[in-house]
Design a protein around this motif. Structure first.
Motif, PDB file in Angstrom:
ATOM      1  N   LYS A  88      10.489 -70.526   0.728  1.00  0.00           N
ATOM      2  CA  LYS A  88      10.277 -69.154   0.264  1.00  0.00           C
ATOM      3  C   LYS A  88       9.433 -68.372   1.258  1.00  0.00           C
ATOM      4  CE  LYS A  88       8.976 -70.244  -4.040  1.00  0.00           C
ATOM      5  NZ  LYS A  88       8.689 -70.069  -5.491  1.00  0.00           N
ATOM      6  N   HIS A 126      10.886 -74.013  -8.822  1.00  0.00           N
ATOM      7  CA  HIS A 126      10.633 -73.684  -7.401  1.00  0.00           C
ATOM      8  C   HIS A 126       9.145 -73.659  -7.049  1.00  0.00           C
ATOM      9  CE1 HIS A 126      14.819 -71.614  -6.726  1.00  0.00           C
ATOM     10  NE2 HIS A 126      14.905 -72.782  -7.333  1.00  0.00           N
ATOM     11  N   GLU A 167      11.681 -67.480   4.188  1.00  0.00           N
ATOM     12  CA  GLU A 167      12.673 -66.462   3.823  1.00  0.00           C
ATOM     13  C   GLU A 167      12.027 -65.078   3.740  1.00  0.00           C
ATOM     14  OE1 GLU A 167      16.168 -65.941   0.514  1.00  0.00           O
ATOM     15  OE2 GLU A 167      14.189 -66.484  -0.230  1.00  0.00           O
ATOM     16  N   LEU A 183      21.270 -74.563  -0.970  1.00  0.00           N
ATOM     17  CA  LEU A 183      20.505 -75.546  -1.742  1.00  0.00           C
ATOM     18  C   LEU A 183      21.096 -75.773  -3.133  1.00  0.00           C
ATOM     19  CD1 LEU A 183      16.849 -74.739  -0.740  1.00  0.00           C
ATOM     20  CD2 LEU A 183      18.422 -76.407   0.204  1.00  0.00           C
ATOM     21  N   ARG A 212      17.358 -65.305  -1.692  1.00  0.00           N
ATOM     22  CA  ARG A 212      18.004 -66.334  -2.507  1.00  0.00           C
ATOM     23  C   ARG A 212      16.993 -67.247  -3.179  1.00  0.00           C
ATOM     24  NH1 ARG A 212      21.661 -69.022   1.881  1.00  0.00           N
ATOM     25  NH2 ARG A 212      19.962 -68.300   3.205  1.00  0.00           N
ATOM     26  N   PHE A 213      15.841 -67.411  -2.575  1.00  0.00           N
ATOM     27  CA  PHE A 213      14.900 -68.430  -3.051  1.00  0.00           C
ATOM     28  C   PHE A 213      13.606 -67.837  -3.604  1.00  0.00           C
ATOM     29  CE2 PHE A 213      16.974 -70.649   0.741  1.00  0.00           C
ATOM     30  CZ  PHE A 213      18.050 -71.066  -0.016  1.00  0.00           C
ATOM     31  N   TRP A 239       9.716 -76.169  -1.787  1.00  0.00           N
ATOM     32  CA  TRP A 239      10.248 -74.835  -2.100  1.00  0.00           C
ATOM     33  C   TRP A 239       9.345 -73.752  -1.514  1.00  0.00           C
ATOM     34  CZ3 TRP A 239      14.697 -73.058  -3.059  1.00  0.00           C
ATOM     35  CH2 TRP A 239      15.636 -73.757  -3.833  1.00  0.00           C
TER      36      TRP A 239
END
Length: 702
Positions: free
Chosen positions: A217, A208, A220, A34, A656-657, A213
């Protein structure tokens, strides 16, 4: 297309190699790569309507071009858009650019606008020919590496987004459990984040908090929790040697021989470990405790249980100095007890002479060595254990994933040759860390571990006073050292570098050693750094431990494990250069005796400037608290989980997010959803983990 092409590695182009370097191999990898930020190229702004400091896109005619040599060579290009004029300034330029911006040409320019006495200017803006349709979405700017231009990366990501399987892997009944969070469908969320509409609030994209987003998240965090739960369940299917505690055995003999009593926390944690060792499932426990909380004793008692049951125990430490400290303590405690049983403690490091190493390997192979202590050398291929039942890893975050897996596999080598060929076995694992793990990390990255905490310091430890002192007061610090030495105390002086670096104007250990030797002629001043031969390091440490050496100038090789109760002062030079947990570890080397102890953090601001915010936050935290758990919490705030965990993820960022603190409600949801996903939707769970983690799932299991 770049996203799907799979030529042989030696036939890859430079951008294709760069994609692999970023881990962008599968279409889904590209789809999940992203943007860092966005550029708004969807509209053209009049100069007269723009504000100083705005990043804008203008369109106008070049009215003047010149190469100026004052104050340095630069290309100056004047552009008029009909409402005002702006000068474009380039310090690096090529003939092709001069041709592109010839007088009379209409160009489209994007950059940060600056006002001043000389009028409006832009430094090194993006320039292209005027005309053509404007984009309908914000332009993504992706994280990249050398050899991978944004244009190529945008094309590759677009192809990956088109080719990736983005079908739902989280059933609606599980997603619906996130209350108050209307989540977008995954494909819609990804398409939006790669190409958001120009009217979206940029702040929601940058922090975010946008619903798109939130969907990413949540997915993830669920993948991470699923991977951890799979690892825990897989471990429960494995078998380990059953190591029951024996009445009157080595465990009780050691307790009776110790010159001190255990703290309540040590007794509690020891019992937790003993219960684990008596089970058929492999123990996978993290023993965390602040500096000086007595983890080594707990490890020794666990080793006694394993040895009593007829198995071997291995203890692996990250440095030879730390391994030697363990060896000295454990030999002192255990060697007499083991020798009475015809058993030995073996010592194994990479620097050993061939003959000594051969003797140790033979002892380990025969089983005579009941306890094996060493560095990475313990996991080398030629080390054959007779019956490895317990593996203890100290400062486990400083070992790579592969190294920890290799130690776990040592039992497989020995036991699969036996009768039990059907069930894979592995040793019980006890990992120790003096860097306490904040709760949010324990819930996520360490969700497959059982965590025991030593939250009580042994009696007799004196509080350490921490002082922040400017480098300009160096002479005062040396006088403080003189006073301590005169009272018969010992002092550490820690330097951040071994030798001169052109990038950092820091005093090195060798120079500091010479300076202190000259300033303190009456005292023995020693030098210790990582490039010294092992025998020399050992000799220096022996002199310091015996009290003959008054001052030890060292790099961070003394960070953990060194125990000299008479040391009452530690000076850390350029304290602003160290990480917070490292500073706390270093400070833990003093305050181990009855004398009042202090830690001086000497800092140096850049010339004409001030310390950065991160450095100030670290030093402030050190001055305000000696609580390792509070230090760990602040360290996580400052550095984020990726750096905090060190080698656990072996260079691959596992989250990562999502942000473990800001997204705590999503983490709680993922923890609750993971067991249900695995039980009710196992195929979807497997697809979900593969989509999000791929090969990185292995890193969570070590």
């Amino acid at each position: 297309m770049p996203a799907s092409a799979k030529p042989a590695p030696d036939k890859l182009s430079v951008p294709q190699k760069a994609l692999r370097k970023l881990g962008l191999v599968r279409p889904i990898d590209l789809a999940l790569h992203l943007p860092l930020r966005y550029e708004d190229e969807t509209r053209v702004v009049r100069l007269a309507d723009a504000l100083d400091g705005d990043t804008v896109q203008i369109e106008g005619e070049v009215t003047q071009q010149e190469v100026s040599f004052r104050p340095r060579r630069q290309l100056l290009v004047s552009v008029n858009d009909g409402s005002d004029s702006c000068v474009l300034r380039f310090f690096n330029f090529y003939p092709s650019q001069q041709k592109q911006m010839a007088v009379g040409t209409r160009i489209r320019v994007r950059g940060e606008l600056r006002g001043g006495f000389g009028g409006l200017t832009m430094m090194h803006p993006t320039v292209r020919a005027a005309g053509g349709a404007l984009p309908e979405a914000l332009t993504p700017v992706y994280p990249t590496v050398a050899g991978l231009p944004q244009a190529y990366l945008r094309k590759a990501v677009g192809a990956g987004l088109a080719q990736a399987d983005l079908s739902a892997t989280v059933p609606p009944e599980i997603l619906g459990e996130i209350r108050g969070k209307p989540l977008w469908e995954l494909r819609k969320a990804l398409a939006f984040l790669h190409h958001p509409a120009p009217d979206v609030a940029l702040v929601q994209l940058e922090d975010h908090t946008h619903p798109a987003w939130q969907r990413l998240k949540a997915e993830e965090l669920l993948a991470q929790q699923l991977s951890q739960l799979q690892a825990r369940r897989a471990r429960h299917r494995l078998r380990a040697p059953v190591l029951p505690s024996q009445a009157g055995g080595l465990h009780e003999q050691l307790l009776a021989a110790l010159p001190f009593g255990l703290t309540g926390a040590q007794r509690r944690v020891g019992e937790e470990i003993a219960q684990d060792l008596a089970r058929t499932q492999p123990m996978h426990r993290l023993l965390q405790g602040d500096v000086g909380s007595g983890k080594t004793v707990v490890a020794a008692l666990a080793a006694c249980v394993a040895i009593d049951a007829g198995w071997q125990c291995a203890l692996m430490a990250p440095t030879e100095i730390l391994a030697e400290q363990h060896f000295a303590k454990l030999v002192d405690w255990l060697a007499p007890l083991l020798e009475a049983r015809g058993q030995r403690v073996a010592w194994l490091t990479g620097s050993q002479k061939k003959k000594a190493r051969g003797e140790m390997l033979a002892l380990i192979d025969s089983g005579e060595a009941a306890l094996v202590i060493g560095t990475h050398a313990v996991i080398q291929a030629q080390v054959k254990f007779r019956r490895l039942g317990l593996a203890i890893i100290d400062e486990q975050h400083r070992f790579g994933v592969e190294q920890r897996l290799a130690l776990r596999n040592k039992l497989s080598e020995t036991e699969r040759a036996g009768d039990d060929k059907q069930v894979a076995q592995e040793p019980h694992m006890l990992m120790m860390s003096a860097t306490p793990i904040p709760r949010t990390l324990a819930m996520s990255y360490y969700a497959d571990l059982d965590v025991s905490t030593l939250d009580e310091l042994p009696p007799g430890r004196t509080p350490v006073v921490t002082k922040l002192v400017s480098e300009q007061r160096r002479a005062e610090v040396i006088e403080r050292i003189r006073a301590q030495v005169a009272q018969g105390r010992q002092v550490y002086w820690v330097c951040p570098l071994i030798e001169e670096s052109e990038a950092l104007d820091l005093s090195n250990a060798t120079e500091t050693h010479a300076e202190l030797s000259a300033a303190l002629p009456e005292a023995m001043v020693g030098l210790l750094h990582s490039r010294m031969p092992p025998a020399e390091k050992k000799a220096v440490m022996s002199l310091f431990s015996a009290g003959q050496m008054a001052v030890l100038v060292s790099t961070t090789v003394i960070e953990v494990g060194v125990d000299v109760p008479n040391a009452s002062l530690m000076v850390i030079e350029h304290g602003e250069r160290f990480g917070l947990s490292q500073l706390h570890q270093l400070r833990g080397r003093v305050g181990r005796g009855a004398a009042a102890s202090a830690c001086v953090l000497m800092y140096s601001a850049p010339e004409g400037g001030r310390l950065g915010e991160t450095a100030r936050a670290r030093l402030r935290a050190m001055a305000e608290t000696t609580d390792g758990f509070e230090i760990a919490r602040r360290d996580l705030d400052i550095r984020g989980p990726g750096e905090f965990l060190g080698a656990r993820q072996s260079g691959a960022a596992l989250l990562r997010f999502a942000d473990l603190q800001d997204d705590a409600p999503l983490l709680e949801w993922a923890r609750e959803a993971a067991p249900r996903m695995l039980d009710e939707f196992p195929d979807l769970a497997a697809r979900h983990v593969d989509r999000w983690l791929g090969e990185r799932a292995d890193y969570l299991k070590a």
